[in-house]
Design a protein around this motif. Structure first.
Motif, PDB file in Angstrom:
ATOM      1  N   ASP A 168       0.856  -1.194  -0.034  1.00 36.34           N
ATOM      2  CA  ASP A 168      -0.338  -0.230  -0.006  1.00 36.34           C
ATOM      3  C   ASP A 168       1.028   1.155   0.261  1.00 36.34           C
ATOM      4  O   ASP A 168       0.464   2.342  -0.594  1.00 36.34           O
ATOM      5  CB  ASP A 168      -0.970   0.309   1.262  1.00 36.34           C
ATOM      6  N   ARG A 207       1.055   4.010  -3.333  1.00 34.57           N
ATOM      7  CA  ARG A 207       0.943   5.473  -2.658  1.00 34.57           C
ATOM      8  C   ARG A 207       2.161   6.216  -3.300  1.00 34.57           C
ATOM      9  O   ARG A 207       1.898   8.142  -4.115  1.00 34.57           O
ATOM     10  CB  ARG A 207       1.007   5.901  -1.028  1.00 34.57           C
ATOM     11  N   SER A 209      -2.387   2.555  -7.425  1.00 33.76           N
ATOM     12  CA  SER A 209      -3.490   1.953  -6.658  1.00 33.76           C
ATOM     13  C   SER A 209      -2.470   0.540  -5.952  1.00 33.76           C
ATOM     14  O   SER A 209      -1.783   0.275  -6.860  1.00 33.76           O
ATOM     15  CB  SER A 209      -4.631   1.421  -7.119  1.00 33.76           C
TER      16      SER A 209
END
Length: 209
Positions: free
Chosen positions: A85, A89, A94
């Protein structure tokens, strides 16, 4: 050796001369540091430094391997590994797309460039061939060793030695500029010498407190 390896071979030959360890460069160089900078596994770096070849890999395999390499070798400020994740970012995408990248090995250039800049990686980190990436990473090493072997090398490359040799043909203004430059260097050297002389006295004074 194929043309693709020729530039690296030239650099390795010169490094062998400067270190006095031709054919044994892994003993003289920071293998782990070169691996960390290039994303090339340590074993492959050793093989290349020894004059061998890197395993054949297509572009998608190379991109995927170096993305995984970042996860394994770069850590957050707290020492923990970046999550998918977090990497997503940083890349501006995504987690789903990042997972697809790891499967296909073909991320977008904009996203890989964001990752590269965030981690301070060299240009071409994700796509350069192993021999090309290592050759580029060895350039500053080579330059440093050459400067140690020949302290006047940078002066010659910058043209200062040639400039001084032309002094008899210079006009008054050019000579004055050259003299000013020499005086600046001499003044800097004297300042450094005075600082070196004062330092022991300062340290002795500090020791008595």
């Amino acid at each position: 050796m194929s043309d693709a390896y020729a530039p690296l071979a030239d650099v390795l030959d010169r490094l062998g001369e400067l270190t006095g360890r031709p054919g044994r460069l892994p003993e003289a160089l920071d293998v782990a540091g070169l691996s960390h900078r290039t994303g090339i596994p340590v074993g492959v770096v050793v093989e290349l430094l020894s004059g061998g070849r890197a395993p054949e890999a297509c572009l998608s395999q190379r991109v995927r391997q170096r993305l995984d390499f970042i996860r394994e070798t770069r850590r957050r400020a707290d020492g923990k590994r970046y999550s998918l994740d977090e990497l997503a970012r940083i890349a501006g995408t995504s987690r789903q797309w990042l997972s697809e990248w790891r499967k296909s090995g073909m991320p977008g250039l904009e996203h890989t460039d964001r990752l590269r800049r965030f981690f301070g990686l060299p240009a071409g980190f994700f796509t350069a061939d192993e021999q090309e990436a290592l050759c580029e990473a060895l350039q500053p090493v080579l330059q440093g060793l050459e400067a140690e072997a020949d302290p006047l090398l940078r002066l010659r490359e910058s043209g200062l030695v040639r400039l001084a040799a032309r002094a008899p043909q210079m006009n008054a203004r050019q000579l004055a500029t050259l003299a000013d430059l020499a005086e600046m260097i001499i003044a800097s050297e004297r300042s450094g010498e005075r600082g070196a002389v004062r330092e022991p006295a300062d340290l002795r004074g500090a020791g008595r407190v």
